[in-house]
Structures are given as structure tokens and as C-alpha cells.
Design a protein around this motif. Structure first.
Motif, PDB file in Angstrom:
ATOM      1  N   VAL A   1      -6.823   7.368   0.610  1.00  0.00           N
ATOM      2  CA  VAL A   1      -5.540   7.832   1.125  1.00  0.00           C
ATOM      3  C   VAL A   1      -4.399   6.826   0.935  1.00  0.00           C
ATOM      4  O   VAL A   1      -3.230   7.185   1.069  1.00  0.00           O
ATOM      5  N   ALA A   2      -4.730   5.574   0.652  1.00  0.00           N
ATOM      6  CA  ALA A   2      -3.701   4.563   0.391  1.00  0.00           C
ATOM      7  C   ALA A   2      -4.298   3.515  -0.536  1.00  0.00           C
ATOM      8  O   ALA A   2      -5.493   3.236  -0.490  1.00  0.00           O
ATOM      9  N   CYS A   3      -3.415   2.946  -1.369  1.00  0.00           N
ATOM     10  CA  CYS A   3      -3.891   1.982  -2.364  1.00  0.00           C
ATOM     11  C   CYS A   3      -2.769   1.015  -2.692  1.00  0.00           C
ATOM     12  O   CYS A   3      -1.591   1.394  -2.699  1.00  0.00           O
TER      13      CYS A   3
ATOM     14  N   VAL B   1      -6.546  -2.867  -3.120  1.00  0.00           N
ATOM     15  CA  VAL B   1      -6.935  -2.653  -1.731  1.00  0.00           C
ATOM     16  C   VAL B   1      -6.835  -1.151  -1.502  1.00  0.00           C
ATOM     17  O   VAL B   1      -5.801  -0.546  -1.796  1.00  0.00           O
ATOM     18  N   VAL B   2      -7.913  -0.542  -1.001  1.00  0.00           N
ATOM     19  CA  VAL B   2      -7.951   0.911  -0.813  1.00  0.00           C
ATOM     20  C   VAL B   2      -8.310   1.238   0.634  1.00  0.00           C
ATOM     21  O   VAL B   2      -9.225   0.642   1.208  1.00  0.00           O
ATOM     22  N   ILE B   3      -7.576   2.193   1.195  1.00  0.00           N
ATOM     23  CA  ILE B   3      -7.874   2.736   2.519  1.00  0.00           C
ATOM     24  C   ILE B   3      -8.401   4.148   2.303  1.00  0.00           C
ATOM     25  O   ILE B   3      -7.810   4.939   1.565  1.00  0.00           O
ATOM     26  N   HIS B   4      -9.523   4.472   2.958  1.00  0.00           N
ATOM     27  CA  HIS B   4     -10.188   5.761   2.793  1.00  0.00           C
ATOM     28  C   HIS B   4      -9.869   6.698   3.961  1.00  0.00           C
ATOM     29  O   HIS B   4      -9.442   6.267   5.025  1.00  0.00           O
TER      30      HIS B   4
ATOM     31  N   LEU C   1       0.843  -1.200   0.000  1.00  0.00           N
ATOM     32  CA  LEU C   1       0.000   0.000   0.000  1.00  0.00           C
ATOM     33  C   LEU C   1       0.874   1.244   0.000  1.00  0.00           C
ATOM     34  O   LEU C   1       1.875   1.312   0.716  1.00  0.00           O
ATOM     35  N   LYS C   2       0.462   2.224  -0.808  1.00  0.00           N
ATOM     36  CA  LYS C   2       1.201   3.483  -0.903  1.00  0.00           C
ATOM     37  C   LYS C   2       0.240   4.659  -0.865  1.00  0.00           C
ATOM     38  O   LYS C   2      -0.915   4.539  -1.266  1.00  0.00           O
ATOM     39  N   ALA C   3       0.753   5.799  -0.399  1.00  0.00           N
ATOM     40  CA  ALA C   3       0.004   7.057  -0.436  1.00  0.00           C
ATOM     41  C   ALA C   3       0.031   7.590  -1.870  1.00  0.00           C
ATOM     42  O   ALA C   3       0.780   7.096  -2.723  1.00  0.00           O
ATOM     43  N   ILE C   4      -0.742   8.614  -2.138  1.00  0.00           N
ATOM     44  CA  ILE C   4      -0.813   9.195  -3.483  1.00  0.00           C
ATOM     45  C   ILE C   4       0.555   9.673  -3.960  1.00  0.00           C
ATOM     46  O   ILE C   4       0.890   9.554  -5.135  1.00  0.00           O
ATOM     47  N   ASP C   5       1.413  10.148  -3.044  1.00  0.00           N
ATOM     48  CA  ASP C   5       2.751  10.606  -3.440  1.00  0.00           C
ATOM     49  C   ASP C   5       3.768   9.465  -3.542  1.00  0.00           C
ATOM     50  O   ASP C   5       4.946   9.697  -3.772  1.00  0.00           O
ATOM     51  N   GLY C   6       3.318   8.226  -3.353  1.00  0.00           N
ATOM     52  CA  GLY C   6       4.197   7.065  -3.472  1.00  0.00           C
ATOM     53  C   GLY C   6       4.841   6.618  -2.173  1.00  0.00           C
ATOM     54  O   GLY C   6       5.549   5.613  -2.137  1.00  0.00           O
ATOM     55  N   THR C   7       4.590   7.336  -1.089  1.00  0.00           N
ATOM     56  CA  THR C   7       5.149   6.959   0.208  1.00  0.00           C
ATOM     57  C   THR C   7       4.555   5.623   0.656  1.00  0.00           C
ATOM     58  O   THR C   7       3.335   5.450   0.614  1.00  0.00           O
ATOM     59  N   PRO C   8       5.375   4.688   1.093  1.00  0.00           N
ATOM     60  CA  PRO C   8       4.841   3.406   1.580  1.00  0.00           C
ATOM     61  C   PRO C   8       3.900   3.617   2.761  1.00  0.00           C
ATOM     62  O   PRO C   8       4.176   4.416   3.656  1.00  0.00           O
TER      63      PRO C   8
END
Length: 183
Positions: free
Chosen positions: A175-177, A154-157, A42-49
Motif C-alpha cells: 500500500v506504500a513504497c 521500504v514497503v508497507i503492506h 513513502l507514497k501510495a500507488i496513486d502517488g499520494t504522500p
């Protein structure tokens, strides 16, 4: 006891003593994680793990486990989404919730839930959270649903899922995918 057996007994005693010393100094091992049917980073929109997710069979039951870091404290909707794409700026490329049986959204909805509906993930003040959710179906059924032509994410909202409102539970932005891959 003869002079021939004494050296044998001493050698055997040394072997047993060595084995006991090795066993006493051995580090305990964690229980092996069951082989995964699928996993995702899973990563944030900016690519952060932001964490990981995996699906494995534990004691005859298919479970999805998610572990996250760096999210806001509180409850977050978590779902399996219909498309295995996690692209900026908002992860909308992941599509809607995985719903191969045409149900309505939510575990509290009498006409639900989607296969992709999961419990809320709860993050602590340190930004870490986890959830474990049972999945229904056989390995073949889950594989067919997860690994169709366009895959699954897998998505976290950002907010909690109300477990009732169709089609998404009012859980806010993504917020994460992470894209599920086999194994």
C-alpha cells in the motif's frame, strides 16, 4: 568606585540584562535528528504522500524509523525490499524482501529473519503509524546491502505480517513504497 568605573559597570549590567531577556524569550529547540545513512519518501500507488523512512545511528545502534499517514487502522507488515523501484500498479517492482544472508522469513522463524524483516507498523484510527526497528551490521555492511546495483525500497503492506510464513509473512498487498537514497 570612581566616575570612570561606573559607566563600565552600567554597560556590563545592560549586557547581562539583554542576554537574560534573549535567553528567556528563546524558543526551545528539538534535539537534532542524527545524520541519516539513508532515507525514503513513502507514497501510495496513486502517488499520494504516505510518510517517510530513514536509517540513522542512535547511541551506537543502527535504527530504521518509519512514519506513515493515510493508511488503514491496524497492523501492517513493513519490510525492506530488494529492488529500489516503486512502480504502479502494485509496487511488485520492489521485488521480495531484502535477504543478503539467505535466511527464511520472519522474526519468529528459527531459520530467519531476512535483513528486510521488520516489526509490524501499527496505525491508529487517524491513519497515522510509526515503527522503530534495530538493524544489524556496520555502516559499511548496511551500505553494501542497501545500495547494491538495484537499490532497496521500504514497503508497507495492507495487512499484518505473521513473522513466520516464508517468504513474505502473508502481509497482503503493498500500500506504500519508497526508494532509499543515501543520506
Amino acid at each position: 568606585m570612581t566616575t570612570k568605573t561606573l559607566p563600565l559597570l552600567l554597560a556590563a549590567g545592560a549586557l547581562v540584562t539583554s542576554a537574560l531577556v534573549v535567553a528567556a524569550n528563546a524558543k526551545p529547540t528539538r534535539a537534532a535528528r542524527p545524520a541519516a545513512l539513508a532515507s525514503a519518501t513513502l507514497k501510495a500507488i496513486d502517488g499520494t504522500p504516505r510518510g517517510k523512512a530513514w536509517i540513522a545511528n542512535r547511541n551506537g545502534r543502527w535504527e530504521l524509523k518509519i512514519e506513515v499517514t493515510g493508511v488503514a487502522p491496524g497492523a501492517h507488515g513493513a519490510h525492506l525490499h530488494t529492488v529500489g523501484k516503486c512502480e504502479a500498479p502494485d509496487f511488485s517492482t520492489a521485488g521480495g524482501h531484502l535477504n543478503p544472508h539467505g535466511k527464511l522469513h520472519g522474526t519468529a522463524n528459527p531459520q530467519g529473519p531476512h535483513l528486510g524483516d521488520l516489526p509490524n507498523l501499527i496505525a491508529g484510527t487517524d491513519g497515522k503509524g510509526a515503527l522503530t526497528a534495530g538493524l544489524t551490521g556496520t555502516a559499511a555492511q548496511l551500505t553494501a546491502a542497501l545500495f547494491d546495483a538495484d537499490g532497496t525500497a521500504v514497503v508497507i503492506h495492507a495487512g499484518p505480517d505473521d513473522n513466520r510464513t516464508d517468504p513474505s509473512g502473508n502481509s497482503g498487498g503493498r500500500v506504500a513504497c519508497g526508494v532509499l537514497t543515501r543520506g
